[in-house]
Design a protein around this motif. Structure first.
Motif, PDB file in Angstrom:
ATOM      1  N   LEU A   1     -13.550   9.613  -3.953  1.00 40.72           N
ATOM      2  CA  LEU A   1     -12.160   9.095  -4.094  1.00 40.72           C
ATOM      3  C   LEU A   1     -12.099   7.812  -3.484  1.00 40.72           C
ATOM      4  N   THR A   2     -10.840   7.175  -3.771  1.00 41.91           N
ATOM      5  CA  THR A   2     -10.471   5.904  -3.195  1.00 41.91           C
ATOM      6  C   THR A   2      -9.087   5.911  -2.680  1.00 41.91           C
ATOM      7  N   ALA A   3      -8.800   4.830  -1.837  1.00 38.61           N
ATOM      8  CA  ALA A   3      -7.394   4.764  -1.306  1.00 38.61           C
ATOM      9  C   ALA A   3      -6.589   5.257  -2.733  1.00 38.61           C
ATOM     10  N   LYS A   4      -6.833   4.392  -3.678  1.00 33.72           N
ATOM     11  CA  LYS A   4      -5.551   4.515  -4.639  1.00 33.72           C
ATOM     12  C   LYS A   4      -5.321   6.121  -5.145  1.00 33.72           C
ATOM     13  N   ASP A   5      -6.703   6.652  -4.998  1.00 29.02           N
ATOM     14  CA  ASP A   5      -6.299   8.331  -5.343  1.00 29.02           C
ATOM     15  C   ASP A   5      -5.349   9.027  -4.270  1.00 29.02           C
ATOM     16  N   PHE A   6      -5.159   8.611  -3.494  1.00 29.28           N
ATOM     17  CA  PHE A   6      -4.213   9.035  -2.236  1.00 29.28           C
ATOM     18  C   PHE A   6      -2.707   8.547  -2.338  1.00 29.28           C
ATOM     19  N   ALA A   7      -2.384   7.372  -3.142  1.00 26.34           N
ATOM     20  CA  ALA A   7      -1.201   7.009  -3.222  1.00 26.34           C
ATOM     21  C   ALA A   7      -0.310   7.785  -4.455  1.00 26.34           C
ATOM     22  N   THR A   8       0.962   7.999  -4.063  1.00 26.52           N
ATOM     23  CA  THR A   8       1.660   8.725  -5.242  1.00 26.52           C
ATOM     24  C   THR A   8       2.492   7.517  -6.217  1.00 26.52           C
ATOM     25  N   ASP A   9       3.217   8.312  -7.135  1.00 23.02           N
ATOM     26  CA  ASP A   9       4.039   7.508  -8.122  1.00 23.02           C
ATOM     27  C   ASP A   9       5.394   7.075  -7.259  1.00 23.02           C
ATOM     28  N   GLN A  10       5.639   7.564  -6.027  1.00 21.59           N
ATOM     29  CA  GLN A  10       6.903   7.512  -5.575  1.00 21.59           C
ATOM     30  C   GLN A  10       7.107   6.129  -4.839  1.00 21.59           C
ATOM     31  N   GLU A  11       8.230   5.292  -5.032  1.00 24.69           N
ATOM     32  CA  GLU A  11       8.426   4.298  -4.306  1.00 24.69           C
ATOM     33  C   GLU A  11       8.507   4.434  -2.890  1.00 24.69           C
TER      34      GLU A  11
END
Ligand SMILES: Cc1ncc(C[n+]2csc(CCOP(=O)(O)OP(=O)(O)O)c2C)c(N)n1
Ligand SMILES: Cc1ncc(C[n+]2csc(CCOP(=O)(O)OP(=O)(O)O)c2C)c(N)n1
Ligand code: SF4
Ligand code: SF4
Ligand SMILES: [Mg+2]
Ligand SMILES: [Mg+2]
Lengths: 634, 351, 634, 351
Positions: free
Chosen positions: B10-20
């Motif tokens: 996994l990468t950091a991006k995998d832990f980012a949500t679509d929420q602003e």
């Protein structure tokens, strides 16, 4: 006696025998006198000879109030009958008073010319003074109105144990067993069950076991051989439905119901609790059932207790929290989080006398409106109530059923009277218990794409139950966030949109209303088609109401009754049922809380009958009320 | 409980949500989010096993921005809710994101009990020494005399020392880092993740709206070297700018800063850091301005039985001894009797 | 204009002038755009020219949501009128939108062919995208239905400040002032008040003051000189009753009311509070009034806040605690202690959207039943509600009066709409405020010997109010103990006696009922003798109901209204009043909480009109409801 | 607030109420009651100025037996209620009687905040390491592995160290004594009474019904000398029976017991007690069985501004600067305008 149990005493000759349909006996003494044990032994034995019965303990509020004082009196009442009964009875026919304080405190309840057994040895200056007696009631003739049996219990017990390898203190502790032996004789009860129990109890101290057994037998024979009692009572076995029975306390039945629900749902049981009278024994019971995968978490306070349960529920456990009034008040904010997060949770409220710390050891039904309305905002929750000690088992299963089926916190109301009271319980077939299996959301299924590009829609509802999917951590692909802020319909995202808020408030309310679809039509006991009076009750008043209504009907009065298991939502047909009766009476151990809900909902002028004394209704009180309402004077 | 997906790296991006992300521009919370999002994938744990639980506050919006299971609960209760989850699901990685008000004001009791019980939670306390979300009232970590919306003439009470409080509660892991010290913060998070029991991490966080520059005394470029001392297990405590390196020495039980390097005292005289020594941990918790540097790093890390291990062990033990319980037997416990079809009563469960 | 204030602009020539009886203006922009300041400046100025007015701010939930997003939009609505008004109005006649997001969010409310002022400079690709616009509404004709005034606010502001000693960022921050200047011209408002305010505000930064003043004037003249507006509006001053006025926010008025109560009672004010939206500003206001002997205690949580207040009350202070829904839920158990201990306490609940964390920045009336019933046991408390921002002052005095007169905790209900809304307030004569002096029990007096040998009887009651004596620590000879366990009547000793418990439950209820004796008969606005419809309201719906009822009556409908200050106990004559009307309508920002109480109490089929959107009723909504109920279709 | 009676010398009897004391025979609470009733009259303070506030528990019935003002409040909230009283009535002597469950379980947060704020309360915590009133569940001070009604297989969590927790919270006065050590307990109470700020006193108390002999390891005759060390300001730490006196010495930061007297180490090497030294206080809090004696006495006593002093000072200061507020002016703050009889509007409060 029609029982396969052998009776050790040859059938009595010298004594006349009176047959009774039922008898109420109260054992009263110092908290140190073991009255609770004495009472429960008499109870078990009576159960084993087939009587129906109902018991009510009355503990002092203090752990150990000073010996010999009124505050220290501990009592245990048991009613035995040859027929189906539901309450421990109003006034005792027989009172056993181990000391002056017990006599002073309890005599008032004894029926006129009732049987009164006292331990004369305790009636000395000091004890009489402590109890507030100016003169010795055994001598001043003030007990003339009763059938008084003064017995030297202490002396006799010591004499029995002369030479036994025990100090006087331990010997004296056995005097309640002597009294028990006498009472066993009086009611023609077998000694085996108690003998067996004593041997089990003192397995590690055989000398104590032997001594107690000896005292028990001596007490029995003393009554048999001396002419102390002119009369012997007999209460035939009741005709109970075939099956396996045990005597059960309300909190025990409730704990067992939760364990059963855990088994039937396949979910591990998690109890978050903080000790409080009279709910603590639920924590005690469940903490001893670890082999059932039960986790008990004694939290730092009630807020942490319910919070931990909510966390466990988020993780997929069968989450329960239990307390009494003051603790339930503290849980309100967190319960509201469960309402918003729409997580299943059972909140057990074993009600006690309020407000505030109130009367911790006394019973009351005064938390109904608290659990109905005691949260900020529009926060509906289903509420179910148990109606007898054994019924706590079924009520627990029903509370769990609703919580899991609708993904909602459910309040289960019991009270101190049910918690500590006991009655014979016909054991259910485990296989016949409701199937409570749940399906967690899994990738691909339930919830699914929410239309707005989200992978998973934690607030997409089951069209029938309006339950949202239960997606537990550990499930790949269903990662999602929930919380206490208003949710957007379907997606569960935070939303401040006015229309969405109104819709969600509606949905949460509707979801709770839908629970009514799953509950059976109201059962009217008496005349389903209607009549002059309907008595509507809930919770622990069931027994007293049932008895009063039966007697009233025997008097020819047109009265029926309904007892509510579900207090929110109310049964769909209730309004129509109420409409069939001229008048509606609602006896409650509060100032009219169900009455208020019924009036508001159905605009019917129900008559409330409040009793707020920290103790249950007497059948006679309700009967009298029915008579006056129906103008039947006698 | 549910089948685990095989986890691709996994990468950091995998832990980012679509929420602003909705913190104020410049808020220290952004840096902390970045650090957590970059450390989680390193841990080699399937994403679905992570749960981030928070209370209420700016910091507590954290879960919305983490693509894991998340629960934005109620004010102060996160440690209690997380405890219930961790105890019933020990295999989950349960992280708590909280603020100085959430954790130390309304939530103080749950925090100290979670630490005392040693429940395996990773508790990140964003300490901005202010109530952010409610627009700037003083918090239990605001310095005495602080003028805020609720203390216009200055607060009159002493703040908590969060590290000392955690130590006093019996915490088995206590550490401190700073929002913008990315590498150090990440290393501290790794250490917390590796600790089996309850891990308490205080993170200095700048609230540029209501308490801006609260930590400038260490975060300003010119102060960075001179004002902090890094606690490194087994290494002597030294700090200060190249030119003027200093070390920490004990005068009896009292720590003092002394010059090191040529002309200064020999490294041998300096305190050698030991993260298992309770007395040293306490000593470090007292360090700080004006006279001494602010300690960063792990103050205490000692292994101990976790609460959930204890609970699990008892359940397994009970099952070993009594077999996994039979409901039928349970219901029949104690004195039972049977009423036959003919109404005859017999002791025990006949038939 | 009939005002002694000089108007800097010569009366307009070029422009036609329209006279309006009232106008609703909404300023909307990014949270960084200073819309709240702009709005309140317009408010103050309008007040000074004599308009009646009412305002409503609408903050974003986030402290600083990302610039240019919908979530970041901050709005302020003000309604000005030449007559007595009570709400900020339904839909705006004029909308100032500082960026696309503001336009997107607010346009829906703007009246057809309403005036729309937009800052064109902000309508670039990026901002349009952020707001979710596919095409530029200024160009795609989608605004055809409005009177659109596109203005290069940013550009014009920068140009105005060319060479000023400010960086561009600071210059751009003044663009709201440019807009304000234009609006001032549009409504023929004087500039002095704002100029004075700017100079006070930036006293320490004269260059900023100068710049802003310059921008204000330029904006004004820009509107005057360019032909941008064809029309100019005039709203005559309202005929307000003579007196000294100020514009006041609800929470400010509430804080002032508490300070006034402290002065009038002679008791030091103690506020125990924990910050929470929208109640925090009470703490802020009072923490700045130390010269009035006010102590504010920011506690570790709400439980500690109310507990500290109870401790202060025990010590003889005027004790208050304030919070919003979630915090009030947490206070329940401690409030119950105050009920049992019978100590005076005011619990302020500034209601917000629920359940749980809900909608912190939105308004709602959904805590009525929580404060009525949300405690264990029978725990009655008086409840009063404020009905407008200025009314919060009187409501606070009334809550304190009841608490002190009856030695009881009182709940004071406000809500987010009142807390942050403002209106002109006619200042009371301090001397004319109610006299709230209390007499502490002193040795020899009140309480006195309790008959059972006790020196002092802390529960001997005043026969009129049923209040127990207030004996504060430090009074020699009145040492006594109180607590949360049930009290013995008169002596206050712990008592588990059943009859005593019932009597005390009765007494606590009766004490609260007695409050009704002290409140005025219900005021019916409209036809006191009765009619087709009575609209019953409470709290912040007052303005909308008043307006709707007035309009309905102008239409000839037989409708009257009652607005309740006291929700518990209800006025003695209320049932009789309701009886005079064919039907009763109860609009509430909840699902029908007062409606439930009225139905239960009076068995009248009141029609509930729920609105649970986190925002106030529109006058028009209630009017429409009245019309349908009365079959008046138009 | 109210005229004070001239106080004749009071005796312990003057502080006894007419209420029957309802603790179990043999309960340690009796001894504590005796100690308090005999110390109060010594303080030379009018009886009506004493207030005893408690929560819920056996120990919390204390106020009923003290002929002072008293408030038996609700579980865990006594420190908060007492704080409100003390802050608004600083001239009162506010004492809190609480239990280990009341103070450290449900009341933990209020306790640590009262200590942090340094509100002038005297907090007596009766530590019997059990929940007495509710009939014997384990408490936050029960040793790990404790079998109780709620932990039939033994508790799995570590207890709090109440002294360490109080120190961690920043308490300015921390002490420990034992129910039946009457003279020592009385002296400790005197010290607490004399401390201007928040005083926390842990009192070991035997619950002979649910946790009998919890402290026998120090209270049994044979252990008394050998198992406890008395902390006396300025004196070296020595303990032990006549024959085998021992002292406490520091090996680095680690305390160790060493023989003293002839053949033993010289008094000079021993730790000299200093109740103002934070490091020593922490060190003492860690002392105890098996290896070291249990410390009794005052661990920490340092002067500091009390919360109520701070509040009072700000009120007086505000009054000095702004005069004792005029309600009329207050109401007229900000922009006011006047509507005349003729409806004419003028800025400001005309007339
Ligand atoms: C029961 C309850 N009380 C109060 C609040 C209001 N509240 C929300 S967050 C907060 C404190 C925030 O401070 P902190 O925990 O330091 O978080 P930060 O915003 O600084 O990150 C408060 C008082 C609430 N939401 N719920
Ligand atoms: C809100 C609330 N929760 C729980 C209780 C029940 N309760 C009363 S005292 C007590 C704990 C008593 O333990 P401790 O404080 O150690 O006092 P002790 O009886 O041991 O002196 C508990 C759990 C209560 N009265 N109120
Ligand atoms: S208010 Fe402070 S803490 Fe909150 S988001 Fe803004 S900068 Fe961050
Ligand atoms: S239960 Fe224990 S603590 Fe309570 S009174 Fe009895 S002996 Fe004392
Ligand atoms: Mg903060
Ligand atoms: Mg205890």
């Amino acid at each position: 006696m029609s029982t396969v149990l052998s009776d050790p005493s040859e059938r009595p000759r010298a004594h006349e025998v009176e047959r009774f349909r039922e008898v109420v006996i109260r054992f009263a003494g110092d908290s140190g006198d073991g009255m609770q044990l004495t009472g429960s032994q008499f109870t078990t034995t009576s159960a084993l000879v087939g009587n129906d019965l109902s018991t009510l303990p009355d503990f002092p509020a203090e752990i150990r109030a000073p010996a010999g004082t009124m505050a220290g009196v501990s009592a245990f009442q048991v009613r035995i009958a040859d027929h189906d009964i539901h309450t421990p009875g109003d006034q005792p026919d027989v009172l056993v008073a181990m000391n002056p304080a017990a006599l002073m405190k309890e005599l008032g309840d004894l029926k006129p010319s009732g049987v009164l057994i006292v331990n004369v040895d305790e009636f000395n200056e000091r004890n009489l003074a402590k109890a507030g007696y100016a003169s010795n009631p055994l001598e001043d003739g003030s007990l003339a109105g009763y059938r008084l049996y003064p017995v030297e219990l202490t002396t006799l017990t010591r004499r029995t144990l002369e030479g036994a390898p025990l100090d006087t203190k331990s010997k004296d502790r056995a005097k309640n067993v002597f009294a028990l032996g006498m009472v066993y004789w009086m009611f023609s009860r077998p000694l085996e069950p108690t003998i067996g129990w004593l041997e089990r109890k003192f397995a590690r101290k055989p000398e104590l076991a032997a001594a107690n057994v000896q005292v028990l037998k001596t007490g029995f024979n003393f009554a048999e051989t001396t002419e102390v009692f002119q009369v012997r009572y007999e209460v035939e076995p009741a005709r109970l439905a075939p099956g396996v029975y045990r005597n059960v306390l309300g909190n025990t039945a409730l704990a067992l119901g939760l364990v059963a629900a855990s088994r039937r749902s396949g979910l591990p049981l998690f109890l978050g609790a903080y000790p409080i009278t009279p709910a603590s024994s639920l924590l005690h019971e469940l903490s001893g059932l670890k082999q059932f995968g039960v986790t008990t978490f004694q939290a730092e306070d009630e807020i942490a207790a319910v919070s931990a349960a909510i966390g466990a529920s988020f993780g997929g456990a069968l989450a329960v929290t239990a307390s009494s009034g003051p603790g339930i008040a503290l849980k309100a904010e967190a319960m509201n989080l469960a309402v918003m997060a729409e997580l299943p949770l059972v909140v057990v409220d074993v009600q006690r006398g309020g407000p505030s710390t109130g009367l911790p050891t006394k019973t009351e039904q005064s938390d109904l409106l608290q659990v109905m309305f005691g949260r900020n905002g529009e926060s509906p929750v289903p509420i179910v109530a148990a109606s007898s000690p054994a019924d706590c088992f079924d009520a627990a299963l029903e509370a769990v059923r609703i919580a899991l089926a609708h993904m909602v916190p459910v309040v289960l109301l019991s009270d101190g009277y049910l918690a500590n009271g006991s009655e014979p319980w016909r054991l259910p077939e485990v296989g016949a218990l409701p199937d409570l299996r749940v399906e967690f959301a899994s990738n691909g299924h339930s919830g699914g794409a929410s239309g707005n590009g989200h992978a998973f829609a934690p607030y997409r509802r089951n069209p029938e139950t309006l339950a949202r999917p239960w997606a537990v951590p550990g499930t790949a692909g269903l990662e999602h966030r929930i919380g206490g802020l208003e949710k957007e319909d379907v997606t569960g995202n935070v939303s401040y949109d006015p229309a969405n808020h109104e819709r969600m408030v509606q949905l949460r309310a509707e979801k709770v209303e839908r629970v009514a679809r799953g509950i059976p039509p109201t059962a009217v006991h008496g005349d389903p088609e209607g009549g002059d009076l309907l008595v509507v009750g809930w919770g622990s008043t069931a027994g007293a109401i049932e008895g009063a209504v039966r007697m009233a009907r025997e008097e020819g009065l047109s009265v029926s009754r309904v007892h509510l298991r579900h207090l929110n939502p109310l049964p769909l047909d209730l309004g129509e049922v109420l409409g069939r009766f001229e008048r509606v009476l609602v006896p409650e151990m509060n100032r009219g809380q169900l009455a208020l809900l019924l009036r508001a909902r159905y605009l019917i002028d129900v008559v409330g009958y409040p009793k707020v004394q920290g103790r249950p209704f007497f059948r006679s009180e309700i009967l009298a009320k029915i008579r006056t309402l129906l103008g039947a004077t006698r | 409980m549910t089948a685990e997906a095989v986890t691709p790296a996994l990468t950091a991006k995998d832990f980012a949500t679509d929420q602003e992300v909705r913190w104020c521009p410049g808020c220290g919370d952004y840096a902390i989010l970045k650090a957590v999002q970059s450390v989680f994938p390193e841990l080699g744990i399937p994403r679905e096993r992570f749960v981030v639980i928070s209370g209420i506050g700016c910091s507590s919006r954290f879960p919305y921005y983490m693509e894991t299971y998340g629960f934005h609960t109620i004010h102060g209760r996160a440690p209690a809710i997380a405890s219930g989850l961790k105890v019933s699901r020990p295999e989950l990685e349960v992280w708590v994101a909280t603020g100085d008000g959430d954790a130390l004001s309304i939530g103080g009791n749950h925090l100290i009990h979670a630490l005392r019980r040693n429940v395996g939670l990773k508790i990140l306390m964003f300490n901005n020494r202010i109530y952010g979300l409610t627009k700037g009232q003083y918090s239990p970590t605001s310095e005495r005399g602080k003028r805020t919306a609720s203390t216009p003439s200055g607060s009159v009470d002493n703040p908590f020392n969060p590290l000392a409080l955690a130590l006093g509660a019996g915490a088995t892991f206590v550490a401190r880092s700073v929002d913008i010290y990315l590498p150090h913060l990440k290393e501290t998070l790794r250490r917390a993740a590796a600790h089996p029991g309850a891990a308490f991490v205080e993170i200095y966080q700048n609230c540029n709206i209501f308490n801006d520059r609260a930590f400038s005394y260490i975060t300003d470029k010119e102060n960075r070297e001179s004002s902090v001392v890094y606690l490194e297990h087994g290494k002597p405590l030294v700090f200060g700018d190249k030119g003027a390196r200093k070390g920490i020495r004990l005068a009896g039980l009292r720590p003092e800063a002394v010059p090191v390097g040529d002309g200064g005292v020999s490294p041998g005289e300096l305190v050698v850091w030991d993260e298992t020594d309770p007395q040293l941990a306490w000593l470090a918790a007292q360090l700080g301005p004006p006279d001494l540097p602010t300690p960063l790093g792990v103050l205490r890390a000692v292994p101990d039985l976790t609460y959930e291990q204890g609970v699990l062990a008892q359940i397994e033990d009970a099952r070993r001894r009594q077999g996994d319980g039979s409901l039928d037997e349970l219901l029949r416990r104690g004195d039972v009797w049977t009423v036959g079809e003919d109404g005859a009563i017999s002791q025990g469960a006949a038939g």
